[in-house]
Design a protein around this motif. Structure first.
Motif, PDB file in Angstrom:
ATOM      1  N   SER A  36     -14.197  -4.934  -7.892  1.00 30.40           N
ATOM      2  CA  SER A  36     -14.414  -5.428  -6.528  1.00 30.40           C
ATOM      3  C   SER A  36     -13.064  -5.576  -5.833  1.00 30.40           C
ATOM      4  N   THR A  37     -13.105  -5.832  -4.534  1.00 30.10           N
ATOM      5  CA  THR A  37     -11.860  -6.043  -3.790  1.00 30.10           C
ATOM      6  C   THR A  37     -11.302  -7.443  -4.028  1.00 30.10           C
ATOM      7  N   ASP A  38     -12.048  -8.306  -4.701  1.00 32.20           N
ATOM      8  CA  ASP A  38     -11.551  -9.645  -5.049  1.00 32.20           C
ATOM      9  C   ASP A  38     -10.774  -9.645  -6.363  1.00 32.20           C
ATOM     10  N   PHE A  39     -10.991  -8.628  -7.192  1.00 31.48           N
ATOM     11  CA  PHE A  39     -10.362  -8.569  -8.516  1.00 31.48           C
ATOM     12  C   PHE A  39      -8.930  -8.057  -8.412  1.00 31.48           C
ATOM     13  N   ILE A  40      -8.006  -8.726  -9.121  1.00 33.44           N
ATOM     14  CA  ILE A  40      -6.616  -8.284  -9.200  1.00 33.44           C
ATOM     15  C   ILE A  40      -6.327  -7.925 -10.653  1.00 33.44           C
ATOM     16  N   ARG A  41      -5.935  -6.697 -10.891  1.00 35.09           N
ATOM     17  CA  ARG A  41      -5.600  -6.203 -12.228  1.00 35.09           C
ATOM     18  C   ARG A  41      -4.107  -6.420 -12.448  1.00 35.09           C
ATOM     19  N   GLY A  42      -3.761  -7.326 -13.320  1.00 35.14           N
ATOM     20  CA  GLY A  42      -2.351  -7.591 -13.564  1.00 35.14           C
ATOM     21  C   GLY A  42      -2.191  -8.878 -14.336  1.00 35.14           C
ATOM     22  N   TRP A  43      -1.040  -9.205 -14.572  1.00 36.81           N
ATOM     23  CA  TRP A  43       0.211  -8.464 -14.578  1.00 36.81           C
ATOM     24  C   TRP A  43       0.321  -7.674 -15.871  1.00 36.81           C
ATOM     25  N   GLN A  44       0.693  -6.417 -15.759  1.00 39.10           N
ATOM     26  CA  GLN A  44       0.886  -5.559 -16.921  1.00 39.10           C
ATOM     27  C   GLN A  44       2.060  -4.639 -16.640  1.00 39.10           C
ATOM     28  N   GLY A  45       2.863  -4.376 -17.678  1.00 37.76           N
ATOM     29  CA  GLY A  45       4.000  -3.497 -17.464  1.00 37.76           C
ATOM     30  C   GLY A  45       4.577  -2.976 -18.763  1.00 37.76           C
ATOM     31  N   HIS A  46       5.708  -2.287 -18.603  1.00 40.07           N
ATOM     32  CA  HIS A  46       6.313  -1.572 -19.719  1.00 40.07           C
ATOM     33  C   HIS A  46       7.836  -1.624 -19.622  1.00 40.07           C
ATOM     34  N   ALA A  47       8.472  -1.848 -20.757  1.00 43.30           N
ATOM     35  CA  ALA A  47       9.937  -1.845 -20.814  1.00 43.30           C
ATOM     36  C   ALA A  47      10.481  -0.421 -20.912  1.00 43.30           C
ATOM     37  N   ILE A  48       9.701   0.486 -21.494  1.00 42.55           N
ATOM     38  CA  ILE A  48      10.153   1.862 -21.732  1.00 42.55           C
ATOM     39  C   ILE A  48       9.377   2.872 -20.884  1.00 42.55           C
ATOM     40  N   GLU A  49       8.073   2.723 -20.834  1.00 44.10           N
ATOM     41  CA  GLU A  49       7.230   3.682 -20.118  1.00 44.10           C
ATOM     42  C   GLU A  49       7.369   3.534 -18.607  1.00 44.10           C
ATOM     43  N   GLN A  50       7.074   4.605 -17.913  1.00 43.60           N
ATOM     44  CA  GLN A  50       7.002   4.573 -16.458  1.00 43.60           C
ATOM     45  C   GLN A  50       5.650   5.110 -16.025  1.00 43.60           C
ATOM     46  N   ARG A  51       5.250   4.744 -14.805  1.00 44.50           N
ATOM     47  CA  ARG A  51       3.965   5.149 -14.251  1.00 44.50           C
ATOM     48  C   ARG A  51       4.164   5.665 -12.834  1.00 44.50           C
ATOM     49  N   TRP A  52       3.239   6.520 -12.418  1.00 45.74           N
ATOM     50  CA  TRP A  52       3.138   6.977 -11.040  1.00 45.74           C
ATOM     51  C   TRP A  52       1.718   6.690 -10.592  1.00 45.74           C
ATOM     52  N   PHE A  53       1.565   6.092  -9.421  1.00 50.10           N
ATOM     53  CA  PHE A  53       0.258   5.738  -8.882  1.00 50.10           C
ATOM     54  C   PHE A  53       0.033   6.488  -7.573  1.00 50.10           C
ATOM     55  N   SER A  54      -1.185   7.016  -7.392  1.00 46.84           N
ATOM     56  CA  SER A  54      -1.562   7.653  -6.141  1.00 46.84           C
ATOM     57  C   SER A  54      -3.008   7.291  -5.836  1.00 46.84           C
ATOM     58  N   CYS A  55      -3.251   6.822  -4.636  1.00 42.24           N
ATOM     59  CA  CYS A  55      -4.606   6.467  -4.218  1.00 42.24           C
ATOM     60  C   CYS A  55      -5.345   7.747  -3.836  1.00 42.24           C
ATOM     61  N   ILE A  56      -6.430   8.034  -4.537  1.00 39.78           N
ATOM     62  CA  ILE A  56      -7.186   9.246  -4.239  1.00 39.78           C
ATOM     63  C   ILE A  56      -8.493   8.944  -3.507  1.00 39.78           C
ATOM     64  N   LYS A  57      -8.827   7.651  -3.391  1.00 35.94           N
ATOM     65  CA  LYS A  57      -9.992   7.248  -2.608  1.00 35.94           C
ATOM     66  C   LYS A  57      -9.808   5.806  -2.165  1.00 35.94           C
ATOM     67  N   GLY A  58      -9.929   5.542  -0.874  1.00 34.61           N
ATOM     68  CA  GLY A  58      -9.847   4.176  -0.368  1.00 34.61           C
ATOM     69  C   GLY A  58      -8.424   3.713  -0.131  1.00 34.61           C
ATOM     70  N   ARG A  59      -8.174   2.427  -0.487  1.00 30.90           N
ATOM     71  CA  ARG A  59      -6.851   1.822  -0.292  1.00 30.90           C
ATOM     72  C   ARG A  59      -6.563   0.826  -1.410  1.00 30.90           C
ATOM     73  N   PHE A  60      -5.291   0.737  -1.788  1.00 34.09           N
ATOM     74  CA  PHE A  60      -4.827  -0.218  -2.788  1.00 34.09           C
ATOM     75  C   PHE A  60      -3.552  -0.897  -2.313  1.00 34.09           C
ATOM     76  N   ARG A  61      -3.349  -2.124  -2.779  1.00 35.56           N
ATOM     77  CA  ARG A  61      -2.067  -2.811  -2.632  1.00 35.56           C
ATOM     78  C   ARG A  61      -1.572  -3.065  -4.046  1.00 35.56           C
ATOM     79  N   ILE A  62      -0.310  -2.681  -4.289  1.00 35.62           N
ATOM     80  CA  ILE A  62       0.282  -2.832  -5.617  1.00 35.62           C
ATOM     81  C   ILE A  62       1.532  -3.694  -5.506  1.00 35.62           C
ATOM     82  N   ALA A  63       1.581  -4.740  -6.312  1.00 33.92           N
ATOM     83  CA  ALA A  63       2.756  -5.603  -6.399  1.00 33.92           C
ATOM     84  C   ALA A  63       3.572  -5.152  -7.604  1.00 33.92           C
ATOM     85  N   VAL A  64       4.893  -5.053  -7.430  1.00 30.52           N
ATOM     86  CA  VAL A  64       5.782  -4.583  -8.492  1.00 30.52           C
ATOM     87  C   VAL A  64       6.918  -5.582  -8.665  1.00 30.52           C
TER      88      VAL A  64
END
Length: 137
Positions: A36-64
């Protein structure tokens, strides 16, 4: 961190593209659809790995947040916010040493995620409670 894409439209349809994105490091691809738009997925991260994010449908806000010490991070680190939408094929590059919190801004939004390590290839996942850092999503 943001690699801007673009789109081209003519009588045949629409092409969304990103000619500046270098994909040679990518080893894994998956999508995220928050419940849902009320759910926030986080906090999760990586010391070594990197990620690339692209919105393919709708809209997202990402905190880094960039973290120097994953074992005992300060709770008042600077948070940067990025808004992604499906209008163009923008990629948010989240470098190693960062954590993210992700919130869909529209129902049924879908986020494409690319990673530079295969699942289980290394042990490099860090999670923190959502209220650990100051967040405004």
């Amino acid at each position: 961190m943001l690699i801007n894409g673009n789109k081209f439209e003519d009588e045949r349809g629409i092409i969304k593209f990103n000619n500046d994105f270098e994909a040679s490091a990518v080893k894994r691809i998956y999508t995220i659809e928050n419940s849902s738009t009320d759910f926030i997925r986080g906090w999760q991260g990586h010391a070594i790995e990197q990620r690339w994010f692209s919105c393919i449908k709708g809209r997202f806000r990402i905190a880094v947040i960039h973290i120097d010490n994953f074992n005992n991070p300060s709770s008042d680190l600077d948070v940067k916010y990025y808004d992604l939408n499906d209008d163009t094929l923008d990629f948010l590059h989240v470098e190693a040493g960062c954590i993210t919190a992700i919130k869909a801004s529209e129902d049924n939004s879908k986020l494409l995620v690319l990673a530079d390590y295969r699942l289980g290839e290394i042990k490099d996942e860090y999670r923190f409670p959502l209220d650990y850092f100051n967040i405004k999503l």
